[in-house]
Design an enzyme around this catalytic site. Structure first.
Site, PDB file in Angstrom:
ATOM      1  NE  ARG A   1     -36.781 -18.008 -11.820  1.00  0.00           N
ATOM      2  CZ  ARG A   1     -35.780 -17.533 -13.012  1.00  0.00           C
ATOM      3  NH1 ARG A   1     -36.552 -16.879 -13.728  1.00  0.00           N
ATOM      4  NH2 ARG A   1     -34.618 -17.537 -12.853  1.00  0.00           N
TER       5      ARG A   1
ATOM      6  CG  HIS B   1     -27.269 -14.550 -18.327  1.00  0.00           C
ATOM      7  ND1 HIS B   1     -27.488 -15.531 -18.448  1.00  0.00           N
ATOM      8  CD2 HIS B   1     -26.578 -13.924 -19.317  1.00  0.00           C
ATOM      9  CE1 HIS B   1     -26.867 -16.019 -19.657  1.00  0.00           C
ATOM     10  NE2 HIS B   1     -26.519 -14.997 -20.182  1.00  0.00           N
TER      11      HIS B   1
HETATM   12  C1  BJW Z   1     -25.711 -30.186 -13.854  1.00  0.00           C
HETATM   13  C2  BJW Z   1     -26.303 -30.731 -12.647  1.00  0.00           C
HETATM   14  C3  BJW Z   1     -25.653 -30.890 -11.760  1.00  0.00           C
HETATM   15  C4  BJW Z   1     -28.124 -30.363 -14.141  1.00  0.00           C
HETATM   16  N1  BJW Z   1     -24.250 -30.647 -11.669  1.00  0.00           N
HETATM   17  N2  BJW Z   1     -24.727 -29.835 -13.776  1.00  0.00           N
HETATM   18  C5  BJW Z   1     -25.855 -16.873 -31.466  1.00  0.00           C
HETATM   19  C6  BJW Z   1     -26.241 -17.620 -31.893  1.00  0.00           C
HETATM   20  C7  BJW Z   1     -27.579 -17.984 -31.675  1.00  0.00           C
HETATM   21  C8  BJW Z   1     -28.326 -17.221 -30.898  1.00  0.00           C
HETATM   22  C9  BJW Z   1     -27.676 -16.220 -30.466  1.00  0.00           C
HETATM   23  C10 BJW Z   1     -26.355 -15.891 -30.530  1.00  0.00           C
HETATM   24  N3  BJW Z   1     -26.216 -14.714 -29.940  1.00  0.00           N
HETATM   25  C11 BJW Z   1     -27.102 -14.251 -29.351  1.00  0.00           C
HETATM   26  C12 BJW Z   1     -28.262 -15.007 -29.493  1.00  0.00           C
HETATM   27  C13 BJW Z   1     -29.833 -14.987 -28.939  1.00  0.00           C
HETATM   28  C14 BJW Z   1     -29.778 -15.550 -27.598  1.00  0.00           C
HETATM   29  C15 BJW Z   1     -29.299 -16.688 -27.467  1.00  0.00           C
HETATM   30  O1  BJW Z   1     -28.439 -17.272 -27.165  1.00  0.00           O
HETATM   31  N4  BJW Z   1     -30.355 -17.655 -28.004  1.00  0.00           N
HETATM   32  C16 BJW Z   1     -30.047 -19.139 -27.787  1.00  0.00           C
HETATM   33  C17 BJW Z   1     -31.098 -19.831 -26.971  1.00  0.00           C
HETATM   34  C18 BJW Z   1     -30.611 -19.842 -29.317  1.00  0.00           C
HETATM   35  N5  BJW Z   1     -28.738 -14.405 -26.580  1.00  0.00           N
HETATM   36  C19 BJW Z   1     -29.330 -13.396 -26.266  1.00  0.00           C
HETATM   37  O2  BJW Z   1     -30.576 -13.055 -26.718  1.00  0.00           O
HETATM   38  C20 BJW Z   1     -28.617 -12.800 -25.285  1.00  0.00           C
HETATM   39  N6  BJW Z   1     -28.348 -11.497 -25.608  1.00  0.00           N
HETATM   40  C21 BJW Z   1     -27.593 -10.937 -26.729  1.00  0.00           C
HETATM   41  O3  BJW Z   1     -27.095 -11.945 -27.463  1.00  0.00           O
HETATM   42  O4  BJW Z   1     -27.748  -9.606 -26.922  1.00  0.00           O
HETATM   43  C22 BJW Z   1     -27.108  -9.292 -28.206  1.00  0.00           C
HETATM   44  C23 BJW Z   1     -28.196  -9.662 -29.330  1.00  0.00           C
HETATM   45  C24 BJW Z   1     -29.320  -8.761 -29.102  1.00  0.00           C
HETATM   46  C25 BJW Z   1     -30.252  -9.231 -30.313  1.00  0.00           C
HETATM   47  C26 BJW Z   1     -30.027  -9.878 -31.133  1.00  0.00           C
HETATM   48  C27 BJW Z   1     -28.769 -10.751 -31.280  1.00  0.00           C
HETATM   49  C28 BJW Z   1     -28.080 -10.522 -29.970  1.00  0.00           C
HETATM   50  C29 BJW Z   1     -29.154 -12.795 -23.742  1.00  0.00           C
HETATM   51  C30 BJW Z   1     -29.169 -14.002 -23.114  1.00  0.00           C
HETATM   52  C31 BJW Z   1     -30.030 -13.861 -21.965  1.00  0.00           C
HETATM   53  C32 BJW Z   1     -30.295 -15.318 -21.264  1.00  0.00           C
HETATM   54  N7  BJW Z   1     -31.472 -15.173 -20.086  1.00  0.00           N
HETATM   55  C33 BJW Z   1     -31.670 -16.391 -19.327  1.00  0.00           C
HETATM   56  C34 BJW Z   1     -32.767 -15.813 -18.506  1.00  0.00           C
HETATM   57  C35 BJW Z   1     -31.995 -15.082 -17.153  1.00  0.00           C
HETATM   58  C36 BJW Z   1     -33.433 -14.563 -16.518  1.00  0.00           C
HETATM   59  C37 BJW Z   1     -34.053 -15.442 -15.708  1.00  0.00           C
HETATM   60  O5  BJW Z   1     -33.329 -16.248 -15.011  1.00  0.00           O
HETATM   61  O6  BJW Z   1     -35.262 -15.624 -15.852  1.00  0.00           O
HETATM   62  O7  BJW Z   1     -30.394 -16.795 -18.846  1.00  0.00           O
HETATM   63  S1  BJW Z   1     -32.053 -17.625 -20.396  1.00  0.00           S
HETATM   64  C38 BJW Z   1     -31.449 -18.973 -19.293  1.00  0.00           C
HETATM   65  O8  BJW Z   1     -30.371 -19.586 -20.257  1.00  0.00           O
HETATM   66  C39 BJW Z   1     -30.893 -18.131 -18.127  1.00  0.00           C
HETATM   67  C40 BJW Z   1     -29.495 -19.046 -18.088  1.00  0.00           C
HETATM   68  O9  BJW Z   1     -28.295 -18.169 -17.687  1.00  0.00           O
HETATM   69  C41 BJW Z   1     -29.170 -19.215 -19.597  1.00  0.00           C
HETATM   70  C42 BJW Z   1     -28.233 -20.522 -19.692  1.00  0.00           C
HETATM   71  O10 BJW Z   1     -28.907 -21.600 -19.126  1.00  0.00           O
HETATM   72  P1  BJW Z   1     -27.827 -22.698 -18.354  1.00  0.00           P
HETATM   73  O11 BJW Z   1     -27.488 -21.933 -17.380  1.00  0.00           O
HETATM   74  O12 BJW Z   1     -26.967 -23.139 -19.369  1.00  0.00           O
HETATM   75  O13 BJW Z   1     -28.966 -23.667 -17.979  1.00  0.00           O
HETATM   76  P2  BJW Z   1     -29.544 -25.018 -18.857  1.00  0.00           P
HETATM   77  O14 BJW Z   1     -30.883 -25.436 -18.009  1.00  0.00           O
HETATM   78  O15 BJW Z   1     -29.685 -24.646 -20.510  1.00  0.00           O
HETATM   79  O16 BJW Z   1     -28.467 -26.102 -18.555  1.00  0.00           O
HETATM   80  C43 BJW Z   1     -28.188 -26.798 -17.186  1.00  0.00           C
HETATM   81  C44 BJW Z   1     -27.065 -27.816 -17.157  1.00  0.00           C
HETATM   82  O17 BJW Z   1     -26.815 -28.185 -16.046  1.00  0.00           O
HETATM   83  C45 BJW Z   1     -27.524 -28.929 -18.379  1.00  0.00           C
HETATM   84  O18 BJW Z   1     -26.411 -28.995 -19.057  1.00  0.00           O
HETATM   85  C46 BJW Z   1     -27.555 -30.202 -17.204  1.00  0.00           C
HETATM   86  O19 BJW Z   1     -27.101 -31.188 -17.622  1.00  0.00           O
HETATM   87  C47 BJW Z   1     -26.613 -29.494 -16.014  1.00  0.00           C
HETATM   88  N8  BJW Z   1     -26.843 -30.236 -14.790  1.00  0.00           N
HETATM   89  N9  BJW Z   1     -27.584 -31.005 -13.053  1.00  0.00           N
HETATM   90  C48 BJW Z   1     -23.883 -29.964 -12.823  1.00  0.00           C
HETATM   91  N10 BJW Z   1     -26.248 -31.356 -10.507  1.00  0.00           N
END
Ligand code: BJW
Length: 246
Positions: free
Chosen positions: A70, A120
């Site tokens: 990546r 992130h």
């Molecule tokens: C377009 C387009 C175009 C297409 N123009 N737009 C509260 C509730 C529930 C769960 C939790 C909570 N708090 C914490 C959690 C747990 C967890 C979490 O959120 N889980 C949920 C998924 C359920 N969070 C964590 O674990 C975080 N840590 C944390 O909270 O620590 C404290 C804690 C610890 C232990 C227990 C509890 C709390 C850490 C989160 C880390 C996320 N990491 C990743 C991977 C990074 C590394 C890598 O790259 O490999 O980050 S996951 C991935 O998702 C990446 C992204 O930054 C992140 C967000 O995704 P994003 O950017 O929104 O992408 P997509 O694909 O989802 O969406 C793309 C959008 O673009 C779509 O809507 C399309 O329509 C649109 N699009 N083309 C404009 N041309």
């Protein structure tokens, strides 16, 4: 719902604007998003097998190589018109706009955006898996994948935030402060399902900011928005931010 001229007016009147960005803003650069059902990274790979510390400890070579591929891909793409529109707006309106990104691809920074808050981490830097000891020197590593400290075996790992890991404390605190203080938040290219990043938009809305969503599809944050622009950010942002000056 408000239209483009309303948003332009808010942009010109606002003192503090936050752009909260996600993978979609890099889509036109050729970087896959995570959750697209066909082309998304998680359509092909299980996040629990690649984007957690447990996965890395269980299969360090597999996870390292996946991130290396990546990193290679991101090194070969360029910022697009959406990244450039934001950096241009920031340059023309000093102190008004801060980009808070979930992205690890560094494309905002490469577009010239100053002061990006990267929630992130970064695909382009490595860190130590375990706390570094005196022997751990990033200039002296084994030739394995992942590279490791030859003395104690501590491995290098991608400098990104995996599921279950805390976000960088200062970045998150600054982002929360900005979310609470901004007049306007542009939520761009994110599904809005990953916390605490998604919580920033809720925080901004609760504190009275106007939230504007830019996304070709619906997102989990649409309910907060005073306006949703259903289009690619590389098209919508240049239109929205064009000719804005303080
Ligand atoms: C377009 C387009 C175009 C297409 N123009 N737009 C509260 C509730 C529930 C769960 C939790 C909570 N708090 C914490 C959690 C747990 C967890 C979490 O959120 N889980 C949920 C998924 C359920 N969070 C964590 O674990 C975080 N840590 C944390 O909270 O620590 C404290 C804690 C610890 C232990 C227990 C509890 C709390 C850490 C989160 C880390 C996320 N990491 C990743 C991977 C990074 C590394 C890598 O790259 O490999 O980050 S996951 C991935 O998702 C990446 C992204 O930054 C992140 C967000 O995704 P994003 O950017 O929104 O992408 P997509 O694909 O989802 O969406 C793309 C959008 O673009 C779509 O809507 C399309 O329509 C649109 N699009 N083309 C404009 N041309």
């Amino acid at each position: 719902m408000s239209d483009i001229s309303d948003v332009r007016q808010w942009l010109s009147q606002a003192t503090n604007v936050v752009a909260l960005t996600g993978a979609g803003i890099s889509a036109e650069s050729g970087v896959p998003t995570f959750r697209d059902s066909q082309t998304g990274i998680w359509a092909k790979f299980d996040p629990m097998e690649l984007a957690t510390e447990e996965a890395f400890r269980a299969h360090p070579q597999r996870v390292w190589q996946w991130y290396a591929s990546r990193r290679d891909m991101v090194g070969r793409v360029e910022p697009n018109a959406g990244h450039l529109a934001l950096s241009c707006f920031a340059e023309q309106n000093p102190g008004k706009l801060t980009v808070v990104t979930q992205n690890v691809d560094g494309l905002h920074q490469r577009a010239g955006q100053k002061g990006v808050i990267a929630l992130h981490g970064s695909l382009m830097v490595d860190t130590w898996l375990n706390p570094a000891k005196e022997c751990c020197n990033p200039d002296h590593l084994t030739a394995e994948e992942p590279p490791a400290c030859p003395a104690c075996g501590n491995m290098r790992r991608p400098g990104v935030v995996w599921f279950g890991e805390n976000l960088p404390r200062r970045a998150l605190e600054r982002a929360q402060q900005l979310a609470e203080q901004c007049d306007l938040m542009l939520v761009i290219g994110t599904s809005g399902v990953v916390y605490p990043a998604a919580g920033l938009a809720r925080m901004a809305a609760n504190a009275g900011a106007s939230v504007v969503v830019i996304n070709p599809e619906s997102s989990a944050l649409d309910d907060l928005a005073v306006s949703c622009f259903r289009g690619a950010s590389a098209i919508v942002l240049p239109e929205l931010l064009a000719l804005q000056s303080s």
